[in-house]
Design a protein around this motif. Structure first.
Motif, mmCIF file in Angstrom:
data_model
loop_
_atom_site.group_PDB
_atom_site.id
_atom_site.type_symbol
_atom_site.label_atom_id
_atom_site.label_comp_id
_atom_site.label_asym_id
_atom_site.label_seq_id
_atom_site.Cartn_x
_atom_site.Cartn_y
_atom_site.Cartn_z
ATOM 1 N N TYR A 410 0.826 -1.204 0.000
ATOM 2 C CA TYR A 410 0.000 0.000 0.000
ATOM 3 C C TYR A 410 0.863 1.258 0.000
ATOM 4 O O TYR A 410 1.815 1.381 0.775
ATOM 5 N N ASN A 415 -3.498 2.764 -1.686
ATOM 6 C CA ASN A 415 -3.766 2.042 -2.930
ATOM 7 C C ASN A 415 -2.693 0.975 -3.109
ATOM 8 O O ASN A 415 -1.516 1.218 -2.819
ATOM 9 N N GLN A 416 -3.083 -0.187 -3.597
ATOM 10 C CA GLN A 416 -2.123 -1.269 -3.777
ATOM 11 C C GLN A 416 -1.231 -1.009 -4.983
ATOM 12 O O GLN A 416 -1.709 -0.623 -6.057
#
Length: 492
Positions: A410, A415-416
């Motif tokens: 992350y 957000n990945q």
């Protein structure tokens, strides 16, 4: 509820503190069942100048996350007492917390032997450092059949980590041990803190300091990570001006300035439900104690690593608490179920992979995988749980000496982002790709290595990436398997 599996320290005896008036025996708890792997104490010359003429009586030593952690009390010729926590990293650098009546602060010694002592100012100002929460106070005083662990997530602002001059894992282990030493000294033997995760965060527009707003922001920031890592408490390390620390009472989040290393044990007392010495109301018992000679953790000024308890006497023969008005030992016992029960424990083994501060961001760590002979079989390899991450099946041989993994971590916006890592398996003198199970000497110990390199991620934007990689060790000889949890904080 966290009961068993203290990661790399399973099966060690728990040590009970004697009264403060007595010298603690130098007991040693082994790192493994193998004598040659027993932890070796850090040379006293490393911290000799910091403790002066005081004598260090070690009460515990263990290896955790590859670091050697020691703690105990200091005794002077005049009869005064203090405490010392020493953490030695795999590269030989040392982080030590000195807490004595005439000197307290943070000692850091790098791998080249250069030392620095940052003195902690004694703050007697009676500032309110708590934010009241809606968490219910515990009332369960049942003695657990097994030792319980409060799993801690330590979080750093990048700026703070740069100022610290200690690696993130070493400092977190030292802070955790200040609480564990306080618990042992106070004869609270059924619960201890355990470092379960470390996360580092870059610059943020949010206030991330020790103010009430900062505490709320830290708790919000860490909420998804606490769920991801299955940790119980948040311990944020910040910098800047203002209060030395702040905590929810009762609760699970505290924020502490890096240059006040005795503050975390104080704030953790608030998380347990404790109040300051000066607030004693004669009715409730969840207060710290000042007997006129010795102050416990929940006091202001020069305080000792003890939680208030009427069952322990100080060097002057005075009790460190009162059963009716100052009994934090009881508070800890009644709140153990709450503090250890916020999240279910991650099953299996856990290891931390954290980029250091400074110019170099590369990080590596090694996890010793317990041998499973004869029940599981003599052949063991490691596989991913998804083909998107890496190989999911064992193989008998490979020309490759390592495996490239693609791990979703992350970014600052949660957000990945895919991050490349390298993994390998080592047995004896043989290093292979991680999922090779058969080659190499089958009777040597098995080490799993994981490595992050910025050069493997050229397109990755600058910043910190935090997350959890789940793998599994397994054997082709049986149905045996062992979950592996790798907590990652990588910097590009």
């Amino acid at each position: 509820m966290n009961t068993g599996n203290p990661f790399s320290t399973a099966g060690r005896p728990r040590l009970t503190a004697l009264a403060l008036a007595l010298a603690l025996p130098a007991l040693v708890s082994a790192a493994t069942d193998s004598p040659e792997d027993s932890p070796q104490a850090t040379s006293a010359s490393v911290y000799a100048d910091a403790i002066g003429s005081a004598h260090f009586e070690r009460s515990a030593i263990k290896v955790e996350q590859g670091y050697t952690v020691e703690s105990g009390n200091l005794y002077t010729r005049d009869g005064d007492t203090g405490s010392l926590v020493v953490v030695r990293s795999p590269d030989g650098s040392v982080t030590a917390i000195v807490n004595s009546p005439d000197k307290r602060g943070l000692l850091t010694v790098n791998a080249q032997g250069k030392s620095k002592f940052t003195e902690e100012p004694v703050v007697d100002a009676q500032e309110n450092d708590v934010v009241e929460s809606n968490e219910p106070m515990g009332v369960d005083s049942t003695i657990a059949a097994e030792h319980r662990y409060v799993d801690a997530l330590f979080a750093y602002a990048a700026y703070t980590l740069g100022k610290l001059e200690s690696d993130a894992v070493g400092y977190a282990l030292a802070q955790t041990e200040t609480v564990n030493l306080s618990l042992r000294n106070s004869r609270i033997s059924d619960v201890s803190l355990r470092l379960a995760a470390v996360a580092v965060f870059g610059d943020s527009n949010k206030v991330l300091d020790t103010s009430s707003e900062g505490l709320d922001n830290w708790q919000s920031l860490l909420s998804p990570y606490r769920t991801l890592f299955k940790t119980d408490i948040n311990a944020a390390i910040a910098g800047g001006e203002g209060a030395n620390g702040r905590a929810n009472r009762p609760g699970y989040t505290s924020v502490n300035v890096w240059w006040s290393p005795t503050t975390f044990a104080h704030e953790m007392g608030h998380n347990a439900g404790g109040r300051h010495c000066l607030e004693q109301d004669g009715v409730n018992f969840n207060f710290g104690h000042d007997n006129g000679k010795t102050k416990t953790n929940l006091c202001y000024g020069s305080r000792a690593f003890y939680y208030s308890t009427p069952d322990v006497l100080d060097a002057y023969g005075l009790p460190l608490g009162n059963a009716q008005t100052a009994n934090m030992a009881r508070v800890w016992r009644e709140n153990t179920a709450r503090l250890t029960g916020y999240n279910p424990e991650l099953p299996g083994l856990r290891v931390l992979l954290v980029s250091p501060s400074g110019a170099q961001s590369e990080a590596s760590t090694t996890l010793a995988i317990p041998l499973v002979i004869p029940a599981g079989g003599i052949h063991v390899g490691v596989v991913a749980l998804s083909r998107d991450i890496g190989p999911t099946e064992l193989i008998t041989e490979s020309a490759a000496r390592e495996t490239m993994l693609t791990v979703p971590l992350y970014n600052a916006a949660y957000n990945q982002v895919p991050v490349k890592l390298r993994a390998s398996r080592r047995r004896g003198n043989c290093t292979t790709a991680m999922n090779v199970a058969v080659s190499c000497s089958p009777y040597d110990k098995l080490d799993f290595n994981i490595e992050y390199k910025a050069s493997d991620n050229p397109a990755l934007p600058v910043g910190y990436y935090n997350g959890l990689l789940k793998l599994k060790a397994k054997s082709p000889d049986s149905n045996w398997s062992m979950p592996i949890n790798i907590v990652i904080s990588a910097r590009k």
